[in-house]
Design a protein around this motif. Structure first.
Motif, PDB file in Angstrom:
ATOM      1  N   GLU A  10       0.703  -1.306  -0.136  1.00 33.10           N
ATOM      2  CA  GLU A  10       0.596   0.027  -0.279  1.00 33.10           C
ATOM      3  C   GLU A  10       1.123   0.978  -0.416  1.00 33.10           C
ATOM      4  OE1 GLU A  10      -3.159   1.701   2.773  1.00 33.10           O
ATOM      5  OE2 GLU A  10      -2.851   0.254   3.537  1.00 33.10           O
ATOM      6  N   LEU A  11       0.395   2.527  -0.459  1.00 31.78           N
ATOM      7  CA  LEU A  11       0.505   3.945  -0.410  1.00 31.78           C
ATOM      8  C   LEU A  11       0.610   4.346   0.678  1.00 31.78           C
ATOM      9  CD1 LEU A  11      -0.616   4.772  -3.749  1.00 31.78           C
ATOM     10  CD2 LEU A  11       1.334   4.962  -3.251  1.00 31.78           C
ATOM     11  N   THR A  12       2.047   4.578   1.512  1.00 33.84           N
ATOM     12  CA  THR A  12       1.542   4.862   3.324  1.00 33.84           C
ATOM     13  C   THR A  12       2.562   6.017   3.274  1.00 33.84           C
ATOM     14  OG1 THR A  12       4.201   3.098   3.906  1.00 33.84           O
ATOM     15  CG2 THR A  12       1.511   2.624   3.962  1.00 33.84           C
ATOM     16  N   ASP A  13       3.200   6.082   1.756  1.00 35.48           N
ATOM     17  CA  ASP A  13       3.985   7.610   2.479  1.00 35.48           C
ATOM     18  C   ASP A  13       3.231   8.431   0.984  1.00 35.48           C
ATOM     19  OD1 ASP A  13       5.520   9.939   2.640  1.00 35.48           O
ATOM     20  OD2 ASP A  13       7.730   8.585   1.572  1.00 35.48           O
ATOM     21  N   LEU A  14       2.378   9.439   1.329  1.00 35.55           N
ATOM     22  CA  LEU A  14       1.772  10.177   0.449  1.00 35.55           C
ATOM     23  C   LEU A  14       1.769  11.630   0.849  1.00 35.55           C
ATOM     24  CD1 LEU A  14      -2.120   8.838   1.819  1.00 35.55           C
ATOM     25  CD2 LEU A  14      -0.712   8.239  -0.026  1.00 35.55           C
ATOM     26  N   VAL A  15       3.022  11.750   1.296  1.00 37.21           N
ATOM     27  CA  VAL A  15       3.651  13.136   1.427  1.00 37.21           C
ATOM     28  C   VAL A  15       4.300  13.456   0.220  1.00 37.21           C
ATOM     29  CG1 VAL A  15       5.767  14.553   2.627  1.00 37.21           C
ATOM     30  CG2 VAL A  15       3.123  14.080   3.621  1.00 37.21           C
ATOM     31  N   THR A  16       5.849  11.999   0.553  1.00 42.94           N
ATOM     32  CA  THR A  16       6.413  12.345  -1.061  1.00 42.94           C
ATOM     33  C   THR A  16       5.197  11.883  -2.144  1.00 42.94           C
ATOM     34  OG1 THR A  16       8.093  10.625   0.399  1.00 42.94           O
ATOM     35  CG2 THR A  16       8.678  10.006  -1.742  1.00 42.94           C
ATOM     36  N   PHE A  17       4.479  11.017  -1.923  1.00 46.69           N
ATOM     37  CA  PHE A  17       4.029  10.661  -3.204  1.00 46.69           C
ATOM     38  C   PHE A  17       2.880  11.602  -3.950  1.00 46.69           C
ATOM     39  CE2 PHE A  17      -0.331   9.971  -5.566  1.00 46.69           C
ATOM     40  CZ  PHE A  17       0.186   8.628  -6.203  1.00 46.69           C
ATOM     41  N   ALA A  18       2.868  12.803  -3.069  1.00 47.56           N
ATOM     42  CA  ALA A  18       1.962  14.105  -3.193  1.00 47.56           C
ATOM     43  C   ALA A  18       2.551  14.875  -4.307  1.00 47.56           C
ATOM     44  CB  ALA A  18       1.665  15.167  -2.217  1.00 47.56           C
ATOM     45  N   LYS A  19       4.744  14.595  -4.131  1.00 46.01           N
ATOM     46  CA  LYS A  19       5.637  15.855  -4.731  1.00 46.01           C
ATOM     47  C   LYS A  19       6.007  15.205  -6.580  1.00 46.01           C
ATOM     48  CE  LYS A  19       7.875  17.102  -0.350  1.00 46.01           C
ATOM     49  NZ  LYS A  19       8.155  16.634   1.118  1.00 46.01           N
ATOM     50  N   LEU A  20       5.769  14.026  -6.488  1.00 45.90           N
ATOM     51  CA  LEU A  20       5.827  13.353  -8.120  1.00 45.90           C
ATOM     52  C   LEU A  20       4.965  13.624  -8.458  1.00 45.90           C
ATOM     53  CD1 LEU A  20       6.179   8.968  -6.257  1.00 45.90           C
ATOM     54  CD2 LEU A  20       7.665  11.019  -6.303  1.00 45.90           C
ATOM     55  N   PRO A  21       5.854  13.443 -10.154  1.00 47.83           N
ATOM     56  CA  PRO A  21       5.003  13.859 -11.845  1.00 47.83           C
ATOM     57  C   PRO A  21       4.013  12.798 -11.544  1.00 47.83           C
ATOM     58  CG  PRO A  21       7.267  13.290 -12.029  1.00 47.83           C
ATOM     59  CD  PRO A  21       7.387  13.740 -10.641  1.00 47.83           C
ATOM     60  N   GLY A  22       2.772  13.211 -12.465  1.00 48.62           N
ATOM     61  CA  GLY A  22       1.540  11.899 -12.268  1.00 48.62           C
ATOM     62  C   GLY A  22       2.007  11.160 -13.067  1.00 48.62           C
ATOM     63  N   TYR A  23       3.489  10.861 -14.072  1.00 49.79           N
ATOM     64  CA  TYR A  23       3.470   9.560 -14.926  1.00 49.79           C
ATOM     65  C   TYR A  23       3.910   8.796 -13.922  1.00 49.79           C
ATOM     66  CZ  TYR A  23       7.824  11.440 -15.529  1.00 49.79           C
ATOM     67  OH  TYR A  23       8.842  12.313 -15.050  1.00 49.79           O
TER      68      TYR A  23
END
Length: 199
Positions: A10-23
């Motif tokens: 599961e995606l548990t680090d949503l802070v980092t995830f939010a900083k990533l490009p869409g692709y």
């Protein structure tokens, strides 16, 4: 992808995830990172644990790559690594390759999608998997959370005096060793003799 040994949960680090490009977000939504090609490629995920799979730890943590390697910018996203701990980074839409022994950075002249396509089509060349193949042919197995420790380092010319060897070590141990090795050799002139301690 072939030879999948591990997929992130599961995606548990949503802070980092939010900083990533869409692709990259789209890829990680499908599978939150992966260890594929029997350890030849590790695409990191947005997780709190295990730490070896965490994108945030090498991007923003205390051992972030930009803290060690002068060519790496703070905004470069170290999304993946090969079997020996060399890194693949995203700078804008470009995929760069970081030689973690020498600190040299090369533009692979592909975007993320074409990087994956090239790896799928030519994994041995795209991922420099020769050391992993030799390790496997000798009976070695690379587990998720491990990288190959290569001795002597590939950037060292040994004049045949030292037989190359490879062993599986933890990702953390390998990246720490590479960082320390890089710090020791980065200011040395070409041809300088060095004495090495294997990992």
């Amino acid at each position: 992808m072939k030879g999948i040994l591990y997929t992130g949960g599961e995606l548990t680090d949503l802070v980092t995830f939010a900083k990533l490009p869409g692709y990259l977000q789209a890829f990680l939504r499908e599978q939150n990172g992966v260890v594929a090609y029997f350890g030849g490629l590790h695409i990191r995920g947005c997780v709190s644990a295990p730490s070896w799979h965490s994108l945030a730890s090498v991007w923003q943590g205390e051992r972030a790559l930009w803290r060690t390697y002068a060519e790496v910018q703070k905004a470069d996203i170290p999304f993946a690594q090969d079997c020996a701990g060399n890194q693949f980074l995203l700078r804008g839409d470009a995929v760069l390759w970081l030689d973690t022994e020498t600190g040299e950075l090369a533009d692979l002249e592909v975007d993320f999608k074409h990087f994956l396509f090239g790896v799928e089509k030519f994994p041995l060349d795209a991922l420099g998997m020769e050391p992993l193949r030799a390790f496997q042919q000798a009976g070695g197995i690379l587990q998720p959370g491990q990288l190959l420790s290569l001795y002597p380092p590939l950037c060292i010319a040994t004049k045949g005096q030292s037989k190359p060897s490879a062993k599986a070590v933890s990702v953390t141990e390998r990246l720490a060793w590479l960082a320390e090795f890089h710090r020791q050799i980065k200011d040395l002139p070409d041809g300088q003799q060095v004495r090495l301690q294997p990992l």
